[in-house]
Design a protein around this motif. Structure first.
Motif: not given
Lengths: 168, 262
Positions: B114-117
Motif C-alpha cells: 500500500a505504500s512505496p516505502e
C-alpha cells in the motif's frame, strides 16, 4: 457529502496503489497514488479536508504496511493541511504551479516520513535522493492527469445530458 | 464525535489481539484485504481476456515449440532423478539424516504494497488455511519473504527486498556465511561477511536457515558486485533470483507448531 467523496477518493487510490501501481511500474512502485489523492483533495477542498484525508489515508496505509502505525498518517496529515492552506493563498489553476505543488508535496512527505523514522531509530534511508526524485516526478505526472480528468468530467457529463434532451 | 472516534482508534492501536497484532491493524488489514481481493479479481478477468485473445494468434507455433521444450525437459528430469537417486544412496551410506520434506500450501497474490516505502504483498490465504506469522514464503525461483500478519482469509507478506527484512545466507561455492538484507530496491545487500571469505561475482547465494524462518539451501540470488577496502567487504550486492514484480502464485511453508514439533 464532501466527506463521502473524500473517503471514496482515498479508497480508490489505495485500491489502485495495491493493484495497478504494481503492474504499471514493474513492482518498484515509484508512485504514491494515496499521496496524490490527498494532495488533490487538499487542493480542491481546503486544508481541513486535506488534513483529514491525509490522516485517514495515512493510517490505512500504515496498517497495510510493516511500519509503525501513525508515522505515515502524521506525515500525510501535515502535507494535506499545508497543501490545502497553500491552495487558498495562491492561484494554482495552471499546469506548472500544480506540477510544482505535487513535486513539493512528495519531497516534503518523504522528508517528514524518513525524518520521523530516522529520529525514532526505526529505519535508515541511505542515499534516497534518486528514489524521492523519481517518485516526485511520477506523482506530479499522475496528479496532473487526475486533475485533467476531474476537470473535464463535469463538462463531458453535461454535454452528454444536453445531447440526450429532446429538441423542439 | 471526532474526539471519541480518535480516542477509540488510539486505544485500539495500543491493544493487541491474542496473536499479538494491534486490533486496529488487524481490522483494517482484514477489511481492506477483501477490497483488494475484489479489485484484483476484476483486473485479472480483464487481463486474462486480453492475454488469451492475443495469445490465440500464435498458439499453434507456440504449442509446437512447447512440445519440443517439454521433450527435452523430460529427458533433463530423468537425468536429475538419476542423480537424486545416486545422492540418496550416498546419503544412506554416510548415515546422514534425510532432509525433512517441507509441507507447503499454494496461495495467490491478491495485492501489492500500500505504500512505496514498504515492500509487502497480500496473499489470499490466512489463519483459516493454517497460515501463521513468520512462515516462509517461496516461489519456484527462490525465497520471496515471510508472513508478518495473517488474518482469517488473507495474509500480509514482507518481501525479502523490504528495508526491514533479512535472512541468514551462505555463498554456495565457498560456504562463506553472511546476512542478506533488503534495501527497499530491487537488489539485496550481503552483510557481515568475514574479510577472509571467498566471494566472486556470479556466486549463488542460498539460505542458511540460521534465523529459523527460511528453510536451508533455498536460492536467494546471485552476487552482482563486490566492493572491498583494506581487506574488508564494504558492499556486496546480490541480484534476487525471484522477479518480485511478476509474482502471481507463491508457496507458503507450513512450519509445524511448537507442540507438533515436539
Amino acid at each position: 457529502m464532501k466527506a463521502v467523496g473524500v473517503l471514496i477518493a482515498v479508497a480508490l487510490a489505495l485500491a489502485l496503489q495495491t493493484t495497478l501501481a504494481q503492474l504499471l511500474v514493474g513492482g518498484t512502485a515509484a508512485i504514491d497514488l494515496v499521496l496524490v489523492a490527498v494532495v488533490s483533495v487538499a487542493l480542491t477542498t481546503g486544508p481541513v479536508s486535506g488534513m483529514l484525508a491525509g490522516s485517514v489515508a495515512g493510517l490505512i496505509q500504515d496498517s497495510l504496511s510493516t511500519g509503525v502505525l501513525g508515522i505515515g498518517g502524521l506525515a500525510k496529515s501535515v502535507i494535506g493541511f499545508v497543501a490545502g492552506a497553500i491552495s487558498q493563498q495562491f492561484i494554482l489553476t495552471s499546469a506548472l504551479p500544480r506540477f510544482l505543488m505535487f513535486v513539493g508535496a512528495t519531497v516534503a512527505h518523504a522528508a517528514l516520513f524518513m525524518g520521523l523514522n530516522v529520529l525514532l531509530g526505526l529505519r535508515t534511508f541511505p542515499a534516497p535522493w534518486t528514489a524521492v526524485a523519481s517518485q516526485a516526478v511520477g506523482n506530479a505526472v499522475v496528479g496532473m492527469v487526475a486533475f485533467a480528468i476531474m476537470e473535464a468530467l463535469p463538462g463531458v457529463i453535461e454535454r452528454r445530458r444536453a445531447g440526450r434532451r429532446p429538441r423542439g | 464525535m471526532g474526539v471519541i472516534v480518535g480516542h477509540i482508534l488510539l486505544i485500539s492501536a495500543q491493544v493487541n489481539t491474542r496473536r499479538g497484532v494491534p486490533v486496529l491493524e488487524e481490522f483494517t488489514f482484514g477489511t481492506f484485504a477483501e477490497v483488494q481481493r475484489g479489485a484484483t479479481s476484476a483486473i485479472a478477468t480483464i487481463r486474462d481476456n486480453w492475454v488469451n485473445y492475443v495469445a490465440l494468434q500464435d498458439v499453434r507455433a507456440e504449442n509446437a515449440k512447447l512440445k519440443e521444450e517439454l521433450g527435452s525437459m523430460q529427458i533433463g528430469l530423468q537425468q536429475e532423478r538419476a542423480l537424486a537417486q545416486q545422492s540418496r544412496s550416498l546419503q544412506g551410506l554416510l548415515e546422514l539424516k534425510s532432509s525433512v520434506q517441507l509441507k507447503t500450501t499454494a496461495a495467490a497474490v491478491i495485492a501489492g504494497g500500500a505504500s512505496p516505502e514498504f515492500r509487502t504483498m497480500t496473499i489470499d490465504k490466512g489463519t483459516g488455511d493454517g497460515l501463521g506469522s513468520d512462515m516462509a514464503v517461496l516461489a519456484p525461483a527462490g525465497i520471496v519473504g515471510r508472513i508478518i500478519m495473517p488474518s482469517r482469509r488473507a495474509a500480509k507478506v514482507q518481501l525479502l527486498i523490504d528495508r526491514d527484512a533479512a535472512a541468514g545466507a551462505i555463498v554456495e561455492r565457498s560456504r562463506a556465511q553472511g546476512v542478506v538484507v533488503g534495501t527497499g530496491t530491487d537488489r539485496f545487500r550481503l552483510d557481515h561477511v568475514p574479510g577472509a571469505a571467498d566471494i566472486q561475482v556470479g556466486d549463488r547465494v542460498v539460505t542458511s536457515g540460521i534465523e529459523g524462518i527460511y528453510p536451508k539451501g533455498f536460492v536467494i540470488g546471485q552476487i552482482e558486485s563486490v566492493d572491498r577496502q583494506s581487506g574488508e567487504f564494504t558492499n556486496v550486492v546480490v541480484r534476487p533470483a525471484v522477479e518480485f514484480s511478476e509474482l502471481e502464485t507463491v508457496l507458503v511453508v507450513l512450519t509445524p507448531s511448537a507442540g507438533e514439533a515436539q
